[in-house]
Enzyme design. Structure first.
Site: not given
Ligand code: DMJ
Length: 918
Positions: A294, A388, A492
């Site tokens: 992601d 999930e 993120t």
């Molecule tokens: C967060 O810690 C961040 O967005 C990460 O990139 C992946 N997802 C978690 C939350 O779901």
């Protein structure tokens, strides 16, 4: 942002202060907007209503943050059911998910910039002082490099970014002298040893005190990391370099990104989920936009925005093109194999991919963003939260939900891009569901199972870092925020980094840029032309017109291939054979199967789809034979239905899925093990009896309490410290004889969940519970109007929460045993922790070992030997089956074995893939 986003060749440069979040005006958007739309406009939301919802978000944040600060701080996280801090080493290990916890007050650091966004400047100032006073980074603890970077380094940098903004404004933070930045720099240096590999890809874990590879470090033997783990560093590391002038951080992050780019599968332009950090070989060759990959994609695009480096956009566009070609099957996003990208690698999607529509907004590709978001929203409407993992026909594949923010994030960006009030309504639903199903007296608890509504004793720091930020911003007008959010980019973890970094210390990165501008291939350089507001006004009708055809996509559960089926009907051809219709005794079906392996691409595709459906169908049938988990909901004062415990069902007694819930006060049986006639029938008569596990069969206990007049029973595990957080749930088996005489419902609770009820009895004496298949709506179960009013989230509630907090603070000793258990694969972005792990999972990294749902039951009649029924799909077998048809077909559908021999072409392709021919 002309510096940040402007490169050569872009026809419509971004003005200096253009909203980066609205970089959403590619040609595709311009085109679709021109099409006429005739669907109804969603009703606009008044300013008052938006403000009301914004205030609700503030109140919810206070509830989460306040409880963390009061009951958990300085621990890393709050455990909202037991109302105490989660301290690593003092709780049973949850596996890799605990690698986010470094004894550095994670939740406080992750919350810093949220406080400023939510206009809590005073609290921010206090929080920064606490971080500087209390947080120690010199801890002998092994942490995930990825998680530490996005949550802690990102949190410190976000805090610093807003601290200097506030200082400049002249009112708050006047004393601030870059202390958070200094701490961030120290942390940066502690992470750097992880990059000591020939590839430049970082080790997945590091010891904060001892680094890597030294004997005392207890890490450094790992060989693999996930792509997102290695590719989600550039924003924080570059910001650290540019803020401090220490170039090394940006250099290391760039080197890791360069290496990943070099290793992309050259014909598909996709990357796998897991890579060997020494050789660069792909360890897992499946590819999607969710777990494990992601934020690698996210950071390529955002690095372009923040750093103004065109090579990142070129890379992003190349990958994006591949994603849209192979993975995107609107509204679905399905993982494929990197060497054979026309082949799906899975028949389910994970919840992390919910961030992708938001990224597509940033890219400017609005249509698929709207489609995927709409599909996800329908899944949420069905289950209240995004499970999930869920299958392509929208069944729950893995029922947990740790209050992830990705869907809220995409909702915010879609609202900014479209202005469609529909997205405000979506946000309102998210708020309602959080309050209704996840809010507990001491914070918000993750959902253990979205089907039962049961909770997990967990409130991750990202819930505060991200969820409240996106929800608040969704309803906020410009004047509701004390600074201009458009001057920042979200990491993120939703930490804010100022766009002006693009012009600061810029030269330090140039010498390390691998791509030369003069060599860029413009043909694949889809220049992003930003700022929808300048090009055209927001048009809510546009989004509406795209959602309309998808209105019932989840309810109708439209599996992949349906469009082709309809098309072939129209053309008069026979529809392809679907797995659900297949009969091994039907010669026509066998003939069709033979054809699938032989001739045209379409036949082959039908064949592969058929195989996947067959595998899915078979595992579904297995699941259907098993009982799902149940819920014990505490409904008396002061719980009022808020706390829902995950319970294992029994294979005997009243089936709660077929009958109304059983409601009653609880009473302990005597003897407590329930293995003989009860000596206190008057106490359990008409009540739900509590019995301890052990010493006789479950059915025997049930008969004894039933004879004493109990209306139900809860068996509590006698293994102290056991919990559904760390152990798979159990199904209580009968005694091998006829159990029809048992009429009452029986449920099983692990020791930790059982203690919550036992402590409540100690404190309140009268404790009423509901035994059911699914948590009930609180308003419906609270008959007493007084109770009902107390149940509403309000400031009054906070004082009530405090008494409950005490109630819930368990005085029991915690089991210190560090038992390794399968962790949430989507959380951890983690790697095999030991060679033994890797062997057990036949080459699958634990980061993808999804605990199974209701598979692998072993029924036995003895109490103490229960059957595994946690919601943990067997990822291993499914992936193997998908990628190795010989094995799976041989195992499951014997008559078709011979037919598979005809499918040489595909089998060869699979084998090639196994050899990892890059
Ligand atoms: C967060 O810690 C961040 O967005 C990460 O990139 C992946 N997802 C978690 C939350 O779901």
């Amino acid at each position: 942002m002309s510096e940040a986003g402007g490169g050569r060749g872009c026809g419509c440069r971004v003005p200096q202060r253009a909203p980066w979040s609205l970089v959403a005006a590619t040609a595709s958007l311009c085109l679709v907007l021109a099409t006429s739309v005739c669907t109804a406009r969603a009703a606009p939301m008044s300013r008052e209503e938006k403000q009301k919802l914004g205030n609700q978000v503030l109140e919810m944040f206070d509830h989460a943050y306040g409880n963390y600060m009061e009951h958990a701080y300085p621990a890393d996280e709050l455990m909202p059911l037991t109302c105490r801090g989660r301290v690593r080493g003092q709780e049973p290990s949850r596996g890799d998910v605990d690698d986010a916890l470094g004894k550095f007050s994670l939740t406080l650091i992750d919350s810093l910039d949220t406080l400023v966004v939510l206009n809590k400047t005073k609290e921010f100032e206090d929080a920064v002082r606490k971080v500087l006073r209390d947080v120690n980074l010199d801890n002998d603890v092994v942490v995930s490099v990825f998680e530490t970077n996005i949550r802690v380094l990102g949190g410190l940098l976000g805090g610093h970014s807003l601290a200097i903004m506030l200082k400049e404004k002249g009112e708050y933070m006047q004393w601030y002298n870059d202390e958070l930045l200094q701490m961030a720099k120290q942390l940066g240096y502690r992470l750097l040893p992880a990059f000591n590999t020939t590839s430049g890809l970082p080790y997945p874990r590091i010891n904060l005190k001892f680094g890597i590879r030294k004997p005392e470090a207890r890490t450094g033997t790992e060989t693999d990391t996930c792509t997102a783990c290695a590719g989600t560093l550039i924003l924080e590391f570059a910001a650290l370099s540019r803020f401090t002038g220490a170039t090394i951080f940006e250099e290391y992050a760039r080197k890791a990104l360069d290496f990943l780019w070099e290793k992309r599968q050259r014909s598909s332009n996709l990357v796998g989920v897991t890579i060997n950090i020494h050789t660069g070989d792909w360890v897992r060759k499946d590819s999607g936009v969710g777990a494990g990959i992601d934020s690698y994609y996210e950071y390529l695009l955002k690095a372009y925005v923040l750093l103004g480096d065109d090579s990142f956009l070129e890379r992003f566009n190349t990958h994006y093109d591949a994603i849209m070609r192979y993975i995107s099957q609107p509204p679905l996003l399905l993982d494929v194999h990197i060497h054979k990208p026309m082949l799906n690698a899975r028949t389910w999607m994970d919840s992390l991919l919910a961030f992708f529509p938001g990224l597509q907004v940033l890219k400017g590709d609005i249509r698929p963003a709207i489609e995927t978001h709409e599909m996800l929203y329908q899944v949420i409407k069905k289950h209240n939260f995004l499970p999930e993992a869920f299958t392509t026909d929208f069944r729950v594949h893995w029922a947990q939900h740790p209050l992830r923010p990705e869907f809220a994030e995409s909702t915010y960006f879609l609202y900014k891009a479209t202005g469609d009030p529909y997205y405000l309504e979506v946000g309102k639903t998210l708020i309602e569901n959080l309050n209704k199903y996840a809010r507990v007296p001491c914070g918000f608890a993750a959902m253990k199972d979205v089907r039962t509504g049961s909770h997990e004793d967990r409130m991750d720091s990202f819930f505060l870092a991200e969820m409240f930020k996106y929800l608040y911003l969704l309803f906020a007008d410009k004047e509701d925020i004390i600074f201009d959010i458009e001057d920042y980019i979200f990491t993120t973890e939703a930490h804010l980094l100022p766009l002006w970094l693009s012009t600061t210390n810029r030269s330090i990165s140039k010498k390390n840029t691998t791509s030369e501008y003069t060599e860029l291939d413009d043909s694949n350089f889809d220049w992003t032309c930003p700022n929808t507001q300048i090009l055209f006004p927001n048009d809510p009708l546009y989004a509406q017109s795209i959602r309309e055809p998808l209105k019932n996509v989840v309810d109708k559960s439209c599996p992949r291939g349906i469009i082709r089926v309809e098309e072939s009907f129209r053309s008069g051809a026979k529809p392809p054979l679907r797995a659900r219709d297949f009969m091994a005794t039907n010669p026509e079906h066998l003939e069709i199967l033979k054809k699938m392996g032989a001739a045209s691409a379409i036949d082959a595709e039908d064949g592969l789809r058929f195989m996947q459906e067959m595998i899915e169908l078979s595992s579904q049938q297995q699941k259907e034979q098993q009982l799902p988990p149940r819920a014990v909901q505490i409904i008396s004062h002061p719980f009022f239905g808020r706390v829902v415990l995950t319970a294992g069902p029994a294979q005997f007694g009243l089936d709660l899925s077929k009958h109304k819930e059983t409601r009653g006060f609880v009473a302990s049986s005597k003897p407590y093990n329930g293995c003989s006639e009860l000596t206190n029938p008057e106490a359990v008569m008409g009540k739900i009896a509590l019995i301890q596990r052990g010493q006789c069969m479950f059915a025997e206990k049930a008969r004894n309490i039933q004879n004493a007049g109990a209306i139900g029973g809860i068996v509590i595990d006698d293994n102290e410290g056991s919990s559904s957080d760390t152990a798979p749930l159990f199904q209580m088996a009968g005694d091998g004889k006829d159990t029809d005489d048992i009429k009452i419902p029986m449920l099983f609770l692990f020791s930790k969940e059982g203690s919550i009820i036992l402590d409540a009895i100690r404190e309140h004496e009268e404790v009423e519970v509901l035994l059911s298949d699914k948590a009930r709506d609180r308003a419906a179960i609270l008959k007493d109007p007084e109770m009902e009013s107390e149940d509403q989230p309000s400031s009054e509630n906070d004082s009530q929460s405090q008494s409950v907090e005490q109630t819930l603070s368990l005085s029991q000793t915690v089991d210190l045993v560090d038992q390794e258990t399968p962790e949430n694969p989507l959380d951890s972005h983690s790697e095999p922790s030991s060679p033994a792990d890797t062997e057990e999972t036949a080459g699958l990294a634990p980061s993808e070992q999804i605990p199974s749902s209701t598979e692998n039951l072993e029924t036995t009649s003895l109490d103490g030997e229960c059957t595994d029924l946690d919601n943990q799909p067997k990822e291993q077998s499914e992936t193997e089956e998908d990628s190795n048809p010989n094995v799976s077909w041989g195992k499951k559908v014997q008559p078709i074995d011979s037919i598979l021999a005809d499918w040489n072409e595909d089998i060869e392709a699979f084998e090639m893939m196994e050899k990892d021919e890059l």
